[in-house]
Design a protein around this motif. Structure first.
Motif, mmCIF file in Angstrom:
data_model
loop_
_atom_site.group_PDB
_atom_site.id
_atom_site.type_symbol
_atom_site.label_atom_id
_atom_site.label_comp_id
_atom_site.label_asym_id
_atom_site.label_seq_id
_atom_site.Cartn_x
_atom_site.Cartn_y
_atom_site.Cartn_z
ATOM 1 N N LEU A 1 0.836 -1.200 0.000
ATOM 2 C CA LEU A 1 0.000 0.000 0.000
ATOM 3 C C LEU A 1 0.871 1.249 0.000
ATOM 4 N N ASP A 2 0.242 2.378 -0.291
ATOM 5 C CA ASP A 2 0.936 3.660 -0.251
ATOM 6 C C ASP A 2 1.091 4.071 1.211
ATOM 7 N N TRP A 3 2.057 3.421 1.861
ATOM 8 C CA TRP A 3 2.270 3.603 3.295
ATOM 9 C C TRP A 3 3.765 3.538 3.564
ATOM 10 N N PRO A 4 4.287 4.323 4.489
ATOM 11 C CA PRO A 4 5.737 4.386 4.663
ATOM 12 C C PRO A 4 6.388 3.116 5.210
ATOM 13 N N THR A 5 5.624 2.227 5.811
ATOM 14 C CA THR A 5 6.212 1.005 6.366
ATOM 15 C C THR A 5 5.599 -0.221 5.699
ATOM 16 N N ASP A 6 6.353 -1.319 5.695
ATOM 17 C CA ASP A 6 5.853 -2.586 5.168
ATOM 18 C C ASP A 6 4.988 -3.279 6.215
ATOM 19 N N LEU A 7 4.002 -4.006 5.732
ATOM 20 C CA LEU A 7 3.090 -4.706 6.639
ATOM 21 C C LEU A 7 3.444 -6.190 6.708
ATOM 22 N N GLN A 8 3.091 -6.793 7.837
ATOM 23 C CA GLN A 8 3.331 -8.212 8.058
ATOM 24 C C GLN A 8 2.012 -8.916 8.337
ATOM 25 N N MET A 9 2.018 -10.233 8.138
ATOM 26 C CA MET A 9 0.806 -11.002 8.422
ATOM 27 C C MET A 9 0.464 -10.887 9.905
ATOM 28 N N ASP A 10 -0.797 -10.640 10.171
ATOM 29 C CA ASP A 10 -1.272 -10.538 11.546
ATOM 30 C C ASP A 10 -1.468 -11.956 12.084
ATOM 31 N N GLU A 11 -0.492 -12.446 12.819
ATOM 32 C CA GLU A 11 -0.528 -13.819 13.322
ATOM 33 C C GLU A 11 -1.526 -13.999 14.457
ATOM 34 N N SER A 12 -2.045 -12.918 14.989
ATOM 35 C CA SER A 12 -3.039 -13.030 16.053
ATOM 36 C C SER A 12 -4.452 -13.183 15.494
ATOM 37 N N TRP A 13 -4.605 -13.012 14.190
ATOM 38 C CA TRP A 13 -5.932 -13.144 13.578
ATOM 39 C C TRP A 13 -6.233 -14.626 13.383
ATOM 40 N N ASN A 14 -7.338 -15.095 13.931
ATOM 41 C CA ASN A 14 -7.686 -16.502 13.782
ATOM 42 C C ASN A 14 -9.193 -16.728 13.799
ATOM 43 N N GLY A 15 -9.960 -15.707 13.494
ATOM 44 C CA GLY A 15 -11.405 -15.900 13.587
ATOM 45 C C GLY A 15 -12.168 -15.176 12.502
ATOM 46 N N GLY A 16 -13.501 -15.349 12.549
ATOM 47 C CA GLY A 16 -14.372 -14.646 11.635
ATOM 48 C C GLY A 16 -14.456 -15.235 10.253
ATOM 49 N N TYR B 1 -7.013 -12.901 4.535
ATOM 50 C CA TYR B 1 -5.603 -12.620 4.814
ATOM 51 C C TYR B 1 -5.537 -11.257 5.492
ATOM 52 N N ALA B 2 -5.081 -11.227 6.741
ATOM 53 C CA ALA B 2 -5.031 -9.975 7.512
ATOM 54 C C ALA B 2 -3.584 -9.571 7.767
ATOM 55 N N PHE B 3 -3.307 -8.257 7.703
ATOM 56 C CA PHE B 3 -1.949 -7.745 7.856
ATOM 57 C C PHE B 3 -1.965 -6.478 8.710
ATOM 58 N N GLY B 4 -0.792 -6.186 9.298
ATOM 59 C CA GLY B 4 -0.621 -4.978 10.086
ATOM 60 C C GLY B 4 0.840 -4.578 10.102
ATOM 61 N N GLU B 5 1.159 -3.530 10.842
ATOM 62 C CA GLU B 5 2.547 -3.079 10.915
ATOM 63 C C GLU B 5 3.414 -4.005 11.765
ATOM 64 N N THR B 6 2.791 -4.837 12.579
ATOM 65 C CA THR B 6 3.518 -5.828 13.369
ATOM 66 C C THR B 6 2.819 -7.171 13.220
ATOM 67 N N LYS B 7 3.462 -8.217 13.749
ATOM 68 C CA LYS B 7 2.881 -9.553 13.673
ATOM 69 C C LYS B 7 1.647 -9.696 14.548
ATOM 70 N N THR B 8 1.460 -8.787 15.478
ATOM 71 C CA THR B 8 0.275 -8.804 16.325
ATOM 72 C C THR B 8 -0.836 -7.934 15.764
ATOM 73 N N GLY B 9 -0.571 -7.288 14.622
ATOM 74 C CA GLY B 9 -1.594 -6.465 14.004
ATOM 75 C C GLY B 9 -1.741 -5.090 14.608
ATOM 76 N N LYS B 10 -0.946 -4.758 15.625
ATOM 77 C CA LYS B 10 -1.055 -3.442 16.255
ATOM 78 C C LYS B 10 -0.197 -2.441 15.503
ATOM 79 N N GLY B 11 -0.735 -1.282 15.270
ATOM 80 C CA GLY B 11 -0.005 -0.259 14.534
ATOM 81 C C GLY B 11 -0.956 0.783 13.999
ATOM 82 N N ARG B 12 -0.465 1.587 13.101
ATOM 83 C CA ARG B 12 -1.281 2.683 12.562
ATOM 84 C C ARG B 12 -2.133 2.267 11.385
#
Length: 309
Positions: A233-248, A256-267
């Motif tokens: 995405l047009d974002w200054p940092t690379d995203l990683q797979m959100d390893e805490s996502w396991n539902g829904g 496939y869910a992603f965030g700035e950290t492996k826990t999905g926490k970030g901006r």
């Protein structure tokens, strides 16, 4: 519910008496010890030695009794607490249970969702009669609505958008490559909706529909969406797979869910949903150093997945 009580048969029936001749009138009855029914066992012979009295067990000390009393009380208290919690939860409304509430736990207040009507004779995408897994409903009506308190994005109003608008979400040096992939993938159209929440969270949801499920899967594979978000995405940092996502997850769909950290926490949070002939992109982001809350993102992702499934 009426209680059923079983009455023992021995309490209501007379015991069987063997047939015997009645004594003549006026005759005195024989002594009871002289007549023994044949069915009764013979009396046990008298023992020739005295029976020893049972020796009483030693009484436990007061210290032991106090310890047992304390443990018994503790078990009863804990059991009572557990039972009270279970009964309380089953009798409480959904909004009263922490973690299940729709208010107060960070969730957004979405309007009640419903699936749109289908053209006559058209099945749902994952119905047995729909082998191609095609969404026959108007794609724009499958977009999740904005929650209460949101300000609508003037560019993403819930209608059709251009390919250029979609690729503008990605880094400039990758837009040409993505545009070519979309041109080669038999893309039919794109519907999108966006909004901004009072806390500054900016949300965008895109639904891309293709001529077949195979084309939707091909674009997902060509953009390398799996353990990585693929084209960034047009974002200054690379995203990683959100390893805490396991539902829904909705049956027959892939998320496939992603965030700035492996826990999905970030901006920023990003997710793709593969549902038959349709590929969805969900983005929540915050500017500056403020964290984009995870709960409303997952709520949005789950609800959008349900609409597509």
């Amino acid at each position: 519910m009426t209680e059923q009580t079983a009455t023992p048969a021995a309490a209501t029936e007379e015991p069987a008496v063997p047939d015997q001749e009645l004594p003549p009138m006026g005759a005195e009855p024989a002594a009871a010890a002289e007549t023994v029914p044949a069915s009764e066992p013979p009396a046990a012979p008298e023992q020739a030695f005295p029976v020893a009295e049972p020796v009483p067990a030693p009484k436990p000390s007061r210290r032991v009794l106090r310890a047992v009393a304390r443990w018994t009380a503790a078990v009863l208290v804990l059991g009572g607490l557990g039972t009270g919690t279970a009964l309380g939860i089953t009798s409480m409304e959904r909004t009263d249970v922490p973690g299940l509430a729709t208010e107060g736990d960070g969730r957004w207040d979405y309007p009640e969702l419903s699936l749109p009507a289908l053209p006559a004779g058209s099945p749902r995408p994952f119905n047995e009669a729909n082998v191609a897994e095609v969404h026959h409903a108007d794609l724009r009506k499958l977009l999740i609505p904005a929650p209460a308190g949101a300000t609508a994005d003037k560019k993403l109003t819930g209608g059709w958008v251009s390919t250029a608008q979609f690729v503008s979400e990605f880094r400039k040096d990758k837009r040409g490559e993505l545009t070519q992939l979309l041109d080669d993938s038999a893309l039919r159209h794109i519907a999108a909706r966006g909004w901004i929440m009072p806390d500054g969270t900016r949300s965008r949801v895109y639904l891309l529909q293709f001529n077949s499920t195979a084309y939707a899967q091909r674009l997902r594979d060509d953009t390398y969406v799996s353990s990585t978000p693929g084209i960034p995405l047009d974002w200054p940092t690379d995203l990683q797979m959100d390893e805490s996502w396991n539902g829904g997850k909705v049956p027959e769909t892939v998320v496939y869910a992603f965030g700035e950290t492996k826990t999905g926490k970030g901006r920023i949070h990003e997710a793709y949903i593969q549902a038959g002939d349709t590929l969805a992109l969900v983005i929540h982001s915050q500017q500056g150093e403020k964290i984009a809350e995870q709960i409303p993102f997952r709520q949005t992702l789950i609800l959008q997945n349900q609409l597509l499934g």
